[in-house]
Design a protein around this motif. Sequence first.
Motif, PDB file in Angstrom:
ATOM      1  N   LYS A  35      11.364  -4.606 -36.248  1.00 19.97           N
ATOM      2  CA  LYS A  35      11.800  -5.906 -35.761  1.00 19.97           C
ATOM      3  C   LYS A  35      13.100  -5.724 -34.987  1.00 19.97           C
ATOM      4  O   LYS A  35      14.026  -5.120 -35.515  1.00 19.97           O
ATOM      5  CB  LYS A  35      12.011  -6.866 -36.942  1.00 19.97           C
ATOM      6  N   PRO A  36      13.142  -6.190 -33.726  1.00 20.41           N
ATOM      7  CA  PRO A  36      12.058  -6.797 -32.956  1.00 20.41           C
ATOM      8  C   PRO A  36      11.118  -5.727 -32.407  1.00 20.41           C
ATOM      9  O   PRO A  36      11.493  -4.555 -32.337  1.00 20.41           O
ATOM     10  CB  PRO A  36      12.815  -7.475 -31.813  1.00 20.41           C
TER      11      PRO A  36
ATOM     12  N   ASN B 126       9.319 -10.765 -25.341  1.00 21.44           N
ATOM     13  CA  ASN B 126      10.696 -11.178 -25.603  1.00 21.44           C
ATOM     14  C   ASN B 126      11.652 -10.079 -25.152  1.00 21.44           C
ATOM     15  O   ASN B 126      11.432  -8.892 -25.460  1.00 21.44           O
ATOM     16  CB  ASN B 126      10.899 -11.469 -27.093  1.00 21.44           C
TER      17      ASN B 126
ATOM     18  N   ALA C  10      14.709  -8.869 -25.841  1.00 23.21           N
ATOM     19  CA  ALA C  10      15.331  -7.931 -26.780  1.00 23.21           C
ATOM     20  C   ALA C  10      14.286  -7.010 -27.393  1.00 23.21           C
ATOM     21  O   ALA C  10      14.528  -5.815 -27.584  1.00 23.21           O
ATOM     22  CB  ALA C  10      16.084  -8.682 -27.866  1.00 23.21           C
ATOM     23  N   ALA C  11      13.106  -7.571 -27.674  1.00 22.62           N
ATOM     24  CA  ALA C  11      12.021  -6.753 -28.223  1.00 22.62           C
ATOM     25  C   ALA C  11      11.541  -5.731 -27.194  1.00 22.62           C
ATOM     26  O   ALA C  11      11.252  -4.578 -27.524  1.00 22.62           O
ATOM     27  CB  ALA C  11      10.874  -7.641 -28.676  1.00 22.62           C
TER      28      ALA C  11
ATOM     29  N   GLU D 197      14.590  -2.956 -39.123  1.00 17.88           N
ATOM     30  CA  GLU D 197      15.172  -3.797 -38.077  1.00 17.88           C
ATOM     31  C   GLU D 197      16.205  -3.025 -37.266  1.00 17.88           C
ATOM     32  O   GLU D 197      16.868  -2.113 -37.777  1.00 17.88           O
ATOM     33  CB  GLU D 197      15.831  -5.026 -38.699  1.00 17.88           C
TER      34      GLU D 197
ATOM     35  N   GLN E   4      20.925 -12.665 -32.955  1.00 22.51           N
ATOM     36  CA  GLN E   4      19.923 -11.611 -33.079  1.00 22.51           C
ATOM     37  C   GLN E   4      18.521 -12.080 -32.687  1.00 22.51           C
ATOM     38  O   GLN E   4      17.550 -11.348 -32.898  1.00 22.51           O
ATOM     39  CB  GLN E   4      19.903 -11.074 -34.518  1.00 22.51           C
TER      40      GLN E   4
ATOM     41  N   SER F 244      15.180 -12.495 -30.759  1.00 20.81           N
ATOM     42  CA  SER F 244      14.542 -11.522 -29.867  1.00 20.81           C
ATOM     43  C   SER F 244      14.418 -12.019 -28.437  1.00 20.81           C
ATOM     44  O   SER F 244      14.120 -11.241 -27.531  1.00 20.81           O
ATOM     45  CB  SER F 244      13.155 -11.145 -30.393  1.00 20.81           C
TER      46      SER F 244
END
Length: 401
Positions: A276-277, A297, A299-300, A343, A360, A362
């Motif tokens: 995660k992410p 997403n 950040a992911a 994570e 935080q 995503s």
Amino acid sequence: MKTPPLPLEEAQRRLLALAPSLPVEHRPAAECVGFHLAQPLAARRNQPEAALSAMDGYALRATDLPGPWTVVGESAAGHPFDGTVAPGQAVRISTGAVVPDGADMVLIQEDAARVGDSLRLTGEPPLPRDKHIRPRGMDFALDAPLLPAGQRMGPAQIALAVSAGHHYLAVRRPVKLAVIDCGDELVAPGTPLAPHQIPASNGPMLAALAASCRVVTDRIGPTPDRLDDLIAALDRVRDADVVVTSGGASVGDHDLVRPAIEATGATLDFWRVAIKPGKPLMVAQRGAQVILGLPGNPAAAFVTGYLFLLPLLRAALGAAETLPRVIPARLAQDMPAGGGRTEFLRARWDGASVTLDPLQDSGALSSLARSNALVRREARAPLKPAGTDVPVYLLENGGIA
């Protein structure tokens, strides 16, 4: 029964096993920055080829101490003294100049006084007597192993290769990388936006991330969430070594990357990773081509690009070290307990301690842009109090120092 997500290390191992094997080419050494050696590098010469002076001063015979001496000539860098130093003689010598035959000591100029051709000792002679002489082969000798296969070539490595007598180096050719943005909500940067639309930022981000490796990037999209359009985009990049998509990799009604990949003849190797992410990550193979489907997403997409795309590119380029390094850093504040997946938390490292970013989500780019590190929090990890060392991945150099 639904297949559980793969642990991170197993997913990385399986991906790297699929890395394409790129042909070797010979490039001028000066143009090899960022490439990885395809074969070990050995010295083709001695460095230095002759004993050199490490200081400005006078070359003479140690047995003639304490002098005086008569200066009979000069040895400068590129212009050696053509003769032999006899008893009672000295030769003016420059840093980097060849130590003339007969001399076994360099008296630095600060410890000597010269009047005309007469030289006398005014300070202390060197200890040991050859202190200021760089012997033949000091740096490396002929045929000595210098760099292993897989070594990333930076400025120092290029200088070493050239100094060792190599004009061309054997390296893997650049990776042909295709980056495809997917999503009906995406529009090209610079296009006026409706409320339901957003700029397609993942493509530029992933291309910039990949630029730390030797790649030739073809960016496509944004591509609508329509099966025919996705198939057409994937068909267009059949000659790429690696294809990376962002978006459409999950299980929603409009997540069509998986069926599009399968429709183009690719075989799915695995889907979903326990991080995660970045859980909805997809890896497939079409012939020698590897297709990496990342989440939409941002950040992911960044985290999975960092943990999967960069190692894949390094492996294709023949890197000896493909995965990002982990360093310990001290928490500047308490880190809450973890959930059911490993994570990667955006954070700021100041050289000693690491501070978690408060945002935080995503989908957030601002926290990603503020961060220079990812803190790894293991699944179901207990609360970690401030001052505890935690594993950290540095972002600004691609994770490899």
